[in-house]
Design an enzyme around this catalytic site. Structure first.
Site, PDB file in Angstrom:
ATOM      1  N   CYS A  10     129.682 -77.134  22.173  1.00  0.00           N
ATOM      2  CA  CYS A  10     130.941 -76.441  22.418  1.00  0.00           C
ATOM      3  C   CYS A  10     132.058 -77.475  22.435  1.00  0.00           C
ATOM      4  O   CYS A  10     132.038 -78.391  23.272  1.00  0.00           O
ATOM      5  CB  CYS A  10     130.854 -75.737  23.773  1.00  0.00           C
ATOM      6  SG  CYS A  10     132.374 -74.954  24.288  1.00  0.00           S
ATOM      7  N   CYS A  47     135.234 -75.092  16.392  1.00  0.00           N
ATOM      8  CA  CYS A  47     134.642 -74.269  17.451  1.00  0.00           C
ATOM      9  C   CYS A  47     133.300 -73.789  16.903  1.00  0.00           C
ATOM     10  O   CYS A  47     133.233 -73.302  15.765  1.00  0.00           O
ATOM     11  CB  CYS A  47     135.560 -73.086  17.757  1.00  0.00           C
ATOM     12  SG  CYS A  47     134.796 -71.828  18.811  1.00  0.00           S
TER      13      CYS A  47
HETATM   14  N1  DGL Z   1     132.130 -72.290  21.045  1.00  0.00           N
HETATM   15  C1  DGL Z   1     133.114 -72.934  21.789  1.00  0.00           C
HETATM   16  C2  DGL Z   1     133.777 -74.121  21.120  1.00  0.00           C
HETATM   17  O1  DGL Z   1     133.177 -74.773  20.350  1.00  0.00           O
HETATM   18  C3  DGL Z   1     133.955 -72.190  22.768  1.00  0.00           C
HETATM   19  C4  DGL Z   1     134.567 -70.892  22.425  1.00  0.00           C
HETATM   20  C5  DGL Z   1     135.195 -70.268  23.648  1.00  0.00           C
HETATM   21  O2  DGL Z   1     134.464 -70.005  24.609  1.00  0.00           O
HETATM   22  O3  DGL Z   1     136.414 -70.066  23.656  1.00  0.00           O
HETATM   23  O4  DGL Z   1     134.886 -74.445  21.383  1.00  0.00           O
END
Ligand code: DGL
Length: 245
Positions: free
Chosen positions: A75, A182
């Site tokens: 993430c 993301c």
């Molecule tokens: N999948 C996540 C990222 O890479 C976070 C997305 C979220 O929870 O806003 O930033």
């Protein structure tokens, strides 16, 4: 004698980190993987860095308690908020985090313009600023927060109008490389590439991050695959059925 089993802990606010999990799982069938989706708190993206840091501290502690010897912050937002802090908090644990893949994008571009789709928290954080400072050089970086794409992936929907809203302004700005900043966006890579067109190289960081996990983690286990959510367990089972192989 007590046998202590170590796992590779992989987490995200939701299902986005499964893009990384899939590559690790495919390449290391004997590794023991524990995936945690913090869906009680998804999305992380609109939250201030301090709040994400406090949430990530709890999630990381949970994975360490479950026996993680390597923790993969699959993430960007979590990594932006807390990667360095978690390394100090758990000095015995190997951490693999995510930063927007500006470096390969700047090596690819010939127009000198690179786009980054990410969450606001990722784009506002000091980690992103350091990556740009280190790698951007003369290349212009055009950013766009796209929280609606996170919501769409969590809901299992694909609305091309929403993808167009996020991607077209970057294309209009003249980019020829687009960083998926993301992990959720990996599940929309083909829709994003279709909107971006053949002259734009879309960079999904998941394979490179998985390769880093394979370099640092203990891959010899019993091949267990555990999944946990802090949110709705039945809904998560359906998401897993849909999203992983
Ligand atoms: N999948 C996540 C990222 O890479 C976070 C997305 C979220 O929870 O806003 O930033």
């Amino acid at each position: 004698m007590l046998e202590y089993i170590t796992v590779i802990g992989i987490f995200d606010s939701g299902v986005g980190g499964l893009t990384v999990w899939q590559h690790v799982s495919d390449a290391a069938p004997q590794a023991d993987l524990w995936y945690l989706a913090d869906q009680a708190n998804v999305p992380y993206g609109p939250r201030p860095l301090d709040e994400v840091r406090s949430i990530v501290t709890g999630v990381t502690d949970r994975l360490v308690l479950m026996g993680a010897s390597t923790v993969v912050m699959a993430c960007h937002t979590a990594s932006a908020a807390a990667l360095e802090e978690m390394r100090s908090r758990h000095p015995g644990i190997d951490f693999v985090g995510l930063e927007p893949a500006i470096k390969p994008a700047t090596e690819w571009t010939t127009t000198g313009r690179v786009g980054v789709l990410a969450t606001s928290t990722t784009l506002d954080g000091p980690l992103y600023a350091r990556v740009v400072e280190r790698y951007a050089g003369d290349v212009d970086i055009v950013t766009r927060p796209a929280p609606e794409l996170v919501t769409m992936v969590e809901a299992g929907e694909t609305d091309n109008a929403v993808v167009e809203d996020a991607v077209v302004p970057l294309i209009d700005a003249g980019i020829d490389a687009l960083v998926l900043g993301c992990t959720h966006f990996g599940f929309l890579a083909s829709e994003i590439a279709a909107v971006a067109g053949p002259s734009v190289h879309v960079i999904d960081p998941a394979p490179a991050v998985a390769a880093q996990v394979l370099r640092v983690a203990d891959l010899n286990g019993s091949g267990t695959r555990n999944f946990e959510t802090t949110g709705d367990e039945i809904a998560f089972v359906h998401q897993l059925e849909r999203l992983i192989r």
